[in-house]
Design a protein around this motif. Structure first.
Motif, PDB file in Angstrom:
ATOM      1  N   PHE A  61       0.909  -1.239  -0.047  1.00  0.00           N
ATOM      2  CA  PHE A  61       0.212   0.089  -0.035  1.00  0.00           C
ATOM      3  C   PHE A  61       0.840   1.306  -0.084  1.00  0.00           C
ATOM      4  N   GLN A  62       2.072   1.156   0.523  1.00  0.00           N
ATOM      5  CA  GLN A  62       2.753   2.463   0.426  1.00  0.00           C
ATOM      6  C   GLN A  62       3.300   2.715  -1.013  1.00  0.00           C
ATOM      7  N   ARG A  63       3.416   1.732  -1.956  1.00  0.00           N
ATOM      8  CA  ARG A  63       3.907   2.024  -3.316  1.00  0.00           C
ATOM      9  C   ARG A  63       2.742   2.258  -3.973  1.00  0.00           C
ATOM     10  N   ALA A  64       1.369   1.814  -3.554  1.00  0.00           N
ATOM     11  CA  ALA A  64       0.183   2.083  -4.084  1.00  0.00           C
ATOM     12  C   ALA A  64      -0.140   3.603  -3.942  1.00  0.00           C
ATOM     13  N   LEU A  65       0.169   4.097  -2.900  1.00  0.00           N
ATOM     14  CA  LEU A  65       0.156   5.360  -2.397  1.00  0.00           C
ATOM     15  C   LEU A  65       0.789   6.359  -3.246  1.00  0.00           C
ATOM     16  N   VAL A  66       2.155   6.030  -3.451  1.00  0.00           N
ATOM     17  CA  VAL A  66       2.930   6.712  -4.351  1.00  0.00           C
ATOM     18  C   VAL A  66       2.416   6.766  -5.889  1.00  0.00           C
ATOM     19  N   ALA A  67       2.027   5.723  -6.322  1.00  0.00           N
ATOM     20  CA  ALA A  67       1.286   5.655  -7.530  1.00  0.00           C
ATOM     21  C   ALA A  67      -0.047   6.322  -7.828  1.00  0.00           C
ATOM     22  N   TYR A  68      -0.997   6.245  -7.113  1.00  0.00           N
ATOM     23  CA  TYR A  68      -1.902   6.942  -7.109  1.00  0.00           C
ATOM     24  C   TYR A  68      -1.914   8.344  -6.781  1.00  0.00           C
ATOM     25  N   GLY A  69      -0.994   8.666  -5.996  1.00  0.00           N
ATOM     26  CA  GLY A  69      -0.785  10.226  -5.847  1.00  0.00           C
ATOM     27  C   GLY A  69      -0.176  10.704  -6.926  1.00  0.00           C
ATOM     28  N   ALA A  70       0.746  10.252  -7.710  1.00  0.00           N
ATOM     29  CA  ALA A  70       1.414  10.562  -8.925  1.00  0.00           C
ATOM     30  C   ALA A  70       0.151  10.758 -10.176  1.00  0.00           C
ATOM     31  N   ALA A  71      -0.819   9.899  -9.931  1.00  0.00           N
ATOM     32  CA  ALA A  71      -1.942  10.006 -11.001  1.00  0.00           C
ATOM     33  C   ALA A  71      -2.678  10.923 -10.722  1.00  0.00           C
ATOM     34  N   VAL A  72      -3.093  11.286  -9.510  1.00  0.00           N
ATOM     35  CA  VAL A  72      -3.900  12.483  -8.978  1.00  0.00           C
ATOM     36  C   VAL A  72      -3.011  13.835  -9.586  1.00  0.00           C
ATOM     37  N   ARG A  73      -1.622  13.829  -9.370  1.00  0.00           N
ATOM     38  CA  ARG A  73      -0.883  14.872  -9.734  1.00  0.00           C
ATOM     39  C   ARG A  73      -1.038  15.039 -11.198  1.00  0.00           C
ATOM     40  N   ALA A  74      -0.990  13.951 -11.985  1.00  0.00           N
ATOM     41  CA  ALA A  74      -1.131  14.055 -13.423  1.00  0.00           C
ATOM     42  C   ALA A  74      -2.440  14.448 -13.990  1.00  0.00           C
ATOM     43  N   ASN A  75      -3.469  14.081 -13.267  1.00  0.00           N
ATOM     44  CA  ASN A  75      -4.633  14.445 -13.542  1.00  0.00           C
ATOM     45  C   ASN A  75      -5.484  14.509 -12.363  1.00  0.00           C
TER      46      ASN A  75
END
Length: 209
Positions: free
Chosen positions: A65-79
Motif C-alpha cells: 500500500f505504500q507504493r500504491a499510495l505513491v502511484a495513485y498520488g502521481a496519478a492525481v498529480r497528473a490528472n
C-alpha cells in the motif's frame, strides 16, 4: 489482479512501474530542488494518469500500500480529476490508516461525481475507520464509553450510504442489484458498530437483480 492489470496495459504502464521503482516519477521541479537540474536523459515524456493508476492497482493487489499510495498520488498529480486515481488514492489511504486524508480525497471525488457508488462506499469505510481509531488509541488501550467524535463518524458513514442509495436510481437496472449489495453490506458493518443490527446477516444479503 496484478498480472491481469499489467497484461491489459500498453508499454506506458510498464514504463511507469519502472519510474516508480527508480524514483523518477517525482516532478522535475522537486528533483531539481533536491539534487540539482534533472539531466535531459531523465526528462522523458509525461506518464499518463491512467498508467499510474494501473501501477497503483498492481501494488494495491500485491498488498504494497505504500507504493500504491505513491502511484495513485502521481496519478492525481497528473490528472486531479481522474476518478480512478482519486478512488484508488482514497482506498489506499484508508488501508494505511489515514482516515482523515481518505475522507478528504473521497469527498473531492464525490464533488466531481456524486453518483459514484464505489466512492460513497469507500468514504463510508473511511469514516468507519475513524470511528475505530477513536476506540483504539495509539497506546493500545481500548477506551470505555463513547469516544469523542464516534457518533459523528458513524452518522457520516450512514449519511454517505444514504446518498449512495439515492444515486442507485440513476444506474442501469442491470447494475442496481450488485451496487445495492455493496451499500447494504457496508451498512451492516456500521449498524454492528452501533449495536443496532438485531439480525446481523439481513443487511448482507444480495438483493435480487
Amino acid at each position: 489482479m496484478s498480472n491481469f492489470s499489467l497484461k491489459r496495459t500498453p508499454g506506458l504502464a510498464l514504463a511507469a512501474l519502472g519510474l516508480l521503482s527508480t524514483g523518477y516519477f517525482f516532478p522535475a521541479a522537486a528533483q531539481s530542488s533536491a539534487t540539482g537540474p534533472v539531466p535531459m536523459t531523465q526528462q522523458a515524456a509525461p506518464i499518463s494518469a491512467s498508467s499510474y493508476v494501473t501501477v497503483g492497482q498492481f501494488y494495491y493487489g500485491q498488498g504494497n500500500f505504500q507504493r500504491a499510495l505513491v502511484a495513485y498520488g502521481a496519478a492525481v498529480r497528473a490528472n486531479p480529476t481522474n476518478p480512478d486515481a482519486l478512488l484508488g488514492l482514497g482506498r489506499t489511504q484508508t488501508r494505511l490508516g489515514q482516515s482523515s486524508a481518505a475522507a478528504a480525497t473521497l469527498t473531492r471525488l464525490l464533488e466531481l461525481d456524486p453518483a459514484n457508488i464505489s466512492a460513497h462506499v469507500a468514504l463510508s469505510q473511511a469514516y468507519s475507520l475513524a470511528f475505530r481509531q477513536d476506540r483504539l488509541p495509539q497506546s493500545g488501550e481500548i477506551r470505555l464509553g463513547q469516544p469523542a467524535g464516534g457518533d459523528a463518524n458513524l452518522r457520516s458513514a450512514l449519511a454517505t450510504l444514504d446518498a449512495a442509495e439515492r444515486a442507485l436510481s440513476g444506474l442501469p437496472t442491470a447494475r442496481r442489484g450488485t451496487e445495492a449489495s455493496k451499500i447494504w453490506n457496508e451498512r451492516g458493518y456500521i449498524l454492528r458498530f452501533q449495536g443496532t443490527c438485531a439480525v446481523p446477516y439481513v443487511p448482507f444479503r444480495k438483493p435480487a437483480a
